[in-house]
Design a protein around this motif. Structure first.
Motif, PDB file in Angstrom:
ATOM      1  N   GLN A 134     -40.266 -14.444  -0.155  1.00 52.43           N
ATOM      2  CA  GLN A 134     -41.372 -14.881  -1.011  1.00 52.43           C
ATOM      3  C   GLN A 134     -40.895 -15.347  -2.384  1.00 52.43           C
ATOM      4  OE1 GLN A 134     -44.319 -15.074   0.279  1.00 52.43           O
ATOM      5  NE2 GLN A 134     -45.805 -15.225  -1.383  1.00 52.43           N
ATOM      6  N   ILE A 135     -40.006 -14.614  -3.000  1.00 50.82           N
ATOM      7  CA  ILE A 135     -39.632 -14.996  -4.368  1.00 50.82           C
ATOM      8  C   ILE A 135     -38.613 -16.130  -4.402  1.00 50.82           C
ATOM      9  CG2 ILE A 135     -40.172 -12.687  -5.239  1.00 50.82           C
ATOM     10  CD1 ILE A 135     -37.095 -12.341  -5.658  1.00 50.82           C
ATOM     11  N   PHE A 136     -37.937 -16.383  -3.275  1.00 49.81           N
ATOM     12  CA  PHE A 136     -36.975 -17.481  -3.273  1.00 49.81           C
ATOM     13  C   PHE A 136     -37.522 -18.744  -2.617  1.00 49.81           C
ATOM     14  CE2 PHE A 136     -34.223 -13.970  -4.258  1.00 49.81           C
ATOM     15  CZ  PHE A 136     -33.310 -14.529  -5.146  1.00 49.81           C
TER      16      PHE A 136
ATOM     17  N   LYS B 140     -27.930 -16.027 -10.511  1.00 52.42           N
ATOM     18  CA  LYS B 140     -28.110 -17.156 -11.416  1.00 52.42           C
ATOM     19  C   LYS B 140     -29.378 -17.956 -11.130  1.00 52.42           C
ATOM     20  CE  LYS B 140     -23.180 -17.866 -12.332  1.00 52.42           C
ATOM     21  NZ  LYS B 140     -22.054 -18.846 -12.287  1.00 52.42           N
ATOM     22  N   CYS B 141     -30.177 -17.483 -10.179  1.00 52.69           N
ATOM     23  CA  CYS B 141     -31.360 -18.259  -9.784  1.00 52.69           C
ATOM     24  C   CYS B 141     -32.491 -18.160 -10.807  1.00 52.69           C
ATOM     25  CB  CYS B 141     -31.862 -17.800  -8.418  1.00 52.69           C
ATOM     26  SG  CYS B 141     -30.673 -18.076  -7.086  1.00 52.69           S
ATOM     27  N   PHE B 142     -32.602 -17.025 -11.491  1.00 51.93           N
ATOM     28  CA  PHE B 142     -33.677 -16.820 -12.459  1.00 51.93           C
ATOM     29  C   PHE B 142     -33.062 -16.441 -13.799  1.00 51.93           C
ATOM     30  CE2 PHE B 142     -35.254 -15.036  -8.320  1.00 51.93           C
ATOM     31  CZ  PHE B 142     -35.950 -16.182  -7.934  1.00 51.93           C
ATOM     32  N   LEU B 143     -33.692 -16.881 -14.859  1.00 50.10           N
ATOM     33  CA  LEU B 143     -33.198 -16.588 -16.198  1.00 50.10           C
ATOM     34  C   LEU B 143     -33.226 -15.082 -16.445  1.00 50.10           C
ATOM     35  CD1 LEU B 143     -32.186 -18.145 -18.697  1.00 50.10           C
ATOM     36  CD2 LEU B 143     -34.499 -17.923 -19.623  1.00 50.10           C
ATOM     37  N   GLU B 144     -32.114 -14.528 -16.876  1.00 49.10           N
ATOM     38  CA  GLU B 144     -32.015 -13.086 -17.087  1.00 49.10           C
ATOM     39  C   GLU B 144     -33.068 -12.654 -18.105  1.00 49.10           C
ATOM     40  OE1 GLU B 144     -30.786  -9.476 -16.043  1.00 49.10           O
ATOM     41  OE2 GLU B 144     -30.027 -11.362 -15.199  1.00 49.10           O
ATOM     42  N   GLY B 145     -33.787 -11.602 -17.761  1.00 46.14           N
ATOM     43  CA  GLY B 145     -34.854 -11.101 -18.624  1.00 46.14           C
ATOM     44  C   GLY B 145     -36.232 -11.593 -18.240  1.00 46.14           C
TER      45      GLY B 145
ATOM     46  N   LEU C 170     -40.766 -24.293  -3.149  1.00 42.09           N
ATOM     47  CA  LEU C 170     -39.604 -24.784  -3.874  1.00 42.09           C
ATOM     48  C   LEU C 170     -39.352 -26.266  -3.607  1.00 42.09           C
ATOM     49  CD1 LEU C 170     -37.029 -24.385  -5.557  1.00 42.09           C
ATOM     50  CD2 LEU C 170     -35.914 -23.488  -3.504  1.00 42.09           C
ATOM     51  N   THR C 171     -39.442 -26.678  -2.363  1.00 46.03           N
ATOM     52  CA  THR C 171     -39.186 -28.078  -2.048  1.00 46.03           C
ATOM     53  C   THR C 171     -40.179 -28.991  -2.745  1.00 46.03           C
ATOM     54  OG1 THR C 171     -38.168 -27.590   0.076  1.00 46.03           O
ATOM     55  CG2 THR C 171     -39.115 -29.756  -0.181  1.00 46.03           C
ATOM     56  N   SER C 172     -41.452 -28.605  -2.770  1.00 45.83           N
ATOM     57  CA  SER C 172     -42.454 -29.422  -3.467  1.00 45.83           C
ATOM     58  C   SER C 172     -42.113 -29.546  -4.941  1.00 45.83           C
ATOM     59  CB  SER C 172     -43.841 -28.804  -3.289  1.00 45.83           C
ATOM     60  OG  SER C 172     -44.210 -28.771  -1.939  1.00 45.83           O
ATOM     61  N   THR C 173     -41.661 -28.459  -5.545  1.00 42.93           N
ATOM     62  CA  THR C 173     -41.282 -28.492  -6.958  1.00 42.93           C
ATOM     63  C   THR C 173     -40.104 -29.435  -7.176  1.00 42.93           C
ATOM     64  OG1 THR C 173     -42.048 -26.223  -7.243  1.00 42.93           O
ATOM     65  CG2 THR C 173     -40.556 -27.081  -8.913  1.00 42.93           C
ATOM     66  N   LEU C 174     -39.097 -29.354  -6.304  1.00 42.52           N
ATOM     67  CA  LEU C 174     -37.929 -30.219  -6.437  1.00 42.52           C
ATOM     68  C   LEU C 174     -38.301 -31.691  -6.240  1.00 42.52           C
ATOM     69  CD1 LEU C 174     -35.283 -28.077  -4.527  1.00 42.52           C
ATOM     70  CD2 LEU C 174     -35.349 -28.527  -6.981  1.00 42.52           C
ATOM     71  N   GLN C 175     -39.200 -31.945  -5.289  1.00 45.19           N
ATOM     72  CA  GLN C 175     -39.626 -33.325  -5.067  1.00 45.19           C
ATOM     73  C   GLN C 175     -40.374 -33.865  -6.280  1.00 45.19           C
ATOM     74  OE1 GLN C 175     -41.876 -32.932  -1.469  1.00 45.19           O
ATOM     75  NE2 GLN C 175     -40.085 -33.179  -0.139  1.00 45.19           N
TER      76      GLN C 175
END
Length: 795
Positions: free
Chosen positions: A619-621, A684-689, A761-766
């Motif tokens: 879900q989160i990835f 490295k996928c999400f900004l730390e914090g 995620l794919t929709s966001t990248l597109q």
């Protein structure tokens, strides 16, 4: 990857079976509403053959005619009598060799096939369609001869057949439901469909593929048996017929909820085979020459033209209702306990992805209306499924679980809260018999020992990844070599549920998702308390109703101490399958000697929890949050566009590493069995914090807890641990606290998760790619690629 299907369902790049749970991946072959090209159709046919297997039984034709086809309509009138009349009438003709004694006697069908089809084509310059257009005429002659013979012994005869007739429309696509490229060369159609208004099929042009709109009754809903013909008899001719007829049969089974099984027919020049498919098996007859061995074809034609709709595979307990442009159904359910018969009318299809494969559960689920005693309608859910005939039914398992908790009010209330409530359930009964694939549909006949195997030839590669819409999460179909699968007898079963719930894969906010996951963990804790394992945890089996998570699909639940043989094709949904289950081996005690290892592998509660963990990771990835999400704590999830783009690309890489196309990939096992793999892949996928980063840390800690539980449970396979019938089962103190940790982690994740709507995620990248192009950042005039998102490694 692509978005989770809505309506209509989009084409998806990475798919899997949400409800069916094979020990090895199944190759599904259809996207319900996707327009297809010739090449795509070929890929779908190949995927279908891979699902069926590389070989199927090839049974003796006479055994098939006697035991699997519907019985002859009037036993006192034999096939030989009908043949004799056809011979006297000149419909068939004996041809003796010249000079006498040279060679064997042969036969022709003067008005239809005075030579074999290939020679007719060559001599008369006719194409395949024109040559085989005479086959319905031969069938009509057979019926007329049979009726004449019946009239001799039964005054007035038995009338015309009222079930089906052979029609020939090779250039016409059957109407809904289907794609215009799927056109059987011929078919046996229900006669009541042939008599419909505007249904003068014989007189209409067959040059326009869209003509099916003018012939509404020429529909897949009314095709009893599809036929495929070829003038030649080469291997390529045979293979093409096989692909097409099996695809047509599968199309019927997956599109029509009223079909329980189906037949097919293929002819290569004169070599004829009859096909059969139901939810547990697919097989074909050995070939016979329909001209020289016309007794067999006569038997086939009489059996099918006079068969009842039940004998041809239709279900009398479900009625199609055309409401506007949609197809709804009136479905009968007879409760096993009370014997009460109730009817529901469907209003919306929830899922039918389980019906895609020919063999398997064929699961379909609808929202429906149940008329109550006061005349009002109650909203319910009805489920239609083909379950292993010897398996305990889902409704019975739900009752057993309630009875076990009857002395504990708290647990009893939790069961009522977190498991779907069954109002009515029972096997489907037809003519007073359970509708099962062996005793009823195949009349209890085993495939004879003198059967051969017919090889199904498909693409030369070891595997094929095929897009398919499951109505659930888009998941990969891995490429796998052929393997032989055995499906046991299936029983037709229906349930009516009180809760009209939505599957967790349709949830689009993280707080609601994690609260449902918390409730699912609570349900698994209750099951473990009473020593049950679910064995099929997937996003399709976790539901949400009024913000409460529910666990469903209980038919594969087993008690840990159950020593009955396991069904070898049911162990979990592919991308959420526990690593030990995928490998069918215990992985967490490498020091154990061979003698100490259990002789049999079996599911245990830790495997259910691991499946739950994989769902949370998915879900989160798989999804992303909006870049300007105001509910995200400072620092935000992403800084600049460039930074966000790079992190999204890293997220995509991490996703495909954790959910690879090849489940033989060792990455998944390393993620669970080692302390650092998950963090190395995802940190490295999400900004730390950020909130997503904190959730990722929580899931990694939960993975460590699960690893410790595995290590504790498998540290000793001695007699002091629970070993049942050669299979290891963790004892209760080895599970202590692990369910609470899952419940606590999901609650914390729900509390800290942003409430923004998730986007695939794919929709966001597109979308991001389009914006970059519009701003000129995709590449400069000098051909540079400044600003372009990072390309995933290996992609």
């Amino acid at each position: 990857m692509s978005g989770v299907p809505q309506s209509p369902l989009p084409t998806l790049r990475r798919q899997s079976d949400i409800n069916n749970t094979p020990a090895h991946p199944k190759y599904r072959h259809s996207d319900h509403n996707e327009p297809i090209s010739e090449r795509h159709l070929e890929r779908k046919c190949s995927a279908l053959l891979r699902d069926i297997g590389n070989k199927i039984p090839e049974v003796p034709i006479d055994w098939f005619l006697e035991h699997i086809l519907p019985p002859l309509p009037v036993p006192r009138v034999s096939v030989s009598q009908v043949k004799k009349r056809l011979l006297n009438e000149g419909t068939i003709k004996s041809v003796f060799p010249e000079p006498p004694g040279e060679g064997e006697q042969s036969w022709t069908i003067p008005h239809c096939f005075d030579q074999d089809p290939a020679h007719i084509s060559e001599t008369n310059k006719k194409d395949e369609d024109a040559v085989f257009s005479k086959l319905p005429l031969f069938v009509d002659h057979i019926i007329a001869a049979f009726q004449a013979e019946v009239a001799v012994i039964i005054p007035g005869g038995i009338g015309n057949p009222d079930s089906s007739k052979l029609v020939h429309h090779p250039k016409t696509s059957p109407a809904h439901p289907g794609d215009y490229l799927i056109r059987p060369d011929g078919c046996f159609m229900r006669l009541k469909a042939c008599d419909g208004p505007g249904e003068d099929l014989e007189s209409q042009s067959e040059t326009d593929p869209s003509k099916s709109a003018r012939m509404p009754n020429y529909s897949w809903f009314n095709i009893a048996l599809p036929c495929e013909y070829k003038l030649g008899a080469s291997e390529s001719d045979r293979d093409d017929n096989i692909r097409k007829v099996l695809y047509a049969m599968a199309h019927i089974m997956r599109k029509d909820p009223c079909r329980r099984f189906t037949y097919g027919l293929t002819i290569e020049n004169t070599q004829t085979r009859i096909w059969f498919a139901c939810r547990s098996t697919v097989y074909v007859t050995k070939s016979f020459n329909f001209i020289q061995e016309h007794e067999r074809f006569i038997h086939f034609a009489l059996s099918f033209c006079f068969a009842t709709e039940i004998q041809m595979g239709w279900d009398p307990t479900i009625e199609r209702l055309s409401i506007g442009s949609s197809e709804q159904y009136k479905i009968q359910v007879q409760d096993k306990v009370t014997g009460k018969v109730v009817y529901v009318k469907t209003v919306e299809l929830i899922a039918d992805f389980g019906a895609d494969a020919v063999r398997g559960r064929g699961t379909r689920v609808w929202k429906a209306l149940l008329r109550q005693s006061d005349g009002t309608d109650m909203h319910v859910v009805v489920k239609d499924v083909w379950i292993d005939a010897d398996r305990v039914r889902e409704g019975d398992i739900r009752t057993m679980l309630e009875e076990q908790a009857s002395n504990n009010k708290t647990n009893k209330n939790k069961i009522a809260k977190h498991f779907v409530t069954v109002l009515f359930s029972g096997d489907v009964l037809i003519d007073g018999q359970i509708d099962d694939t062996f005793d009823f549909i195949q009349r209890g006949h085993e495939i004879p020992p003198d059967s051969d195997e017919l090889k199904l030839r498909v693409h030369k590669s070891n595997g094929i990844a095929v897009s398919v819409s499951t109505g659930g999460l888009p998941i990969t179909y891995p490429t796998m070599p052929f393997f032989r699968r055995v499906y046991g007898p299936k029983a037709h079963y229906r349930l009516i549920f009180a809760q009209v719930a939505q599957p967790i894969y349709s949830i689009r906010t993280l707080p609601q998702f994690f609260l449902a996951m918390r409730d699912a963990a609570t349900a698994l804790q209750l099951m473990a308390t009473y020593r049950w394992v679910h064995r099929d945890i997937s996003p399709g089996n976790i539901l949400v109703c009024e913000n409460v998570g529910l666990l469903s699909d209980l038919e594969y639940m087993k008690q840990e101490s159950d020593v009955t043989p396991a069904h070898n094709v049911r162990t979990g949904t592919i991308n959420f399958m526990a690593c030990e289950v995928a490998e069918e081996a215990y992985l967490f005690n490498p020091r154990a000697s061979y003698e100490d290892m259990p002789t049999e592998f079996r599911h245990n509660p830790l495997h259910d929890l691991e499946s739950l963990w994989w769902i949370a990771v998915w879900q989160i990835f798989y999804y992303t949050l909006p870049p300007d999400d105001s509910s995200s704590s400072s620092p935000t999830d992403h800084h600049t566009t460039e930074d966000r783009e790079e992190r999204l690309s890293l997220q995509e890489q991490a996703f495909f590493k954790m959910f690879p196309e090849d489940l033989n990939n060792s990455t998944r096992s390393r993620i669970i069995t080692t302390q650092f793999s998950f963090d190395a892949i995802t940190r490295k996928c999400f900004l730390e914090g950020s909130k997503l980063s904190k959730i990722r840390h929580k899931l990694n800690a939960l993975r460590s807890d699960l690893l410790e539980a595995y290590l504790s449970a498998e540290k000793d396979f001695s007699e002091t641990h629970a070993i049942h019938s050669g299979a290891y089962v963790p004892v209760e103190n080895e599970l202590k606290g692990i369910h609470e940790k899952f419940i606590e982690t999901f609650q914390l994740a729900a509390n800290m998760a942003p409430s923004s709507t998730l986007t695939p995620l794919t929709s966001t990248l597109q979308t991001l790619g389009k914006r970059l192009t519009q701003t000129g950042r995709e590449g400069g005039d000098d051909g540079s690629s400044a600003g372009r998102r990072v390309k995933p490694k290996g992609g």
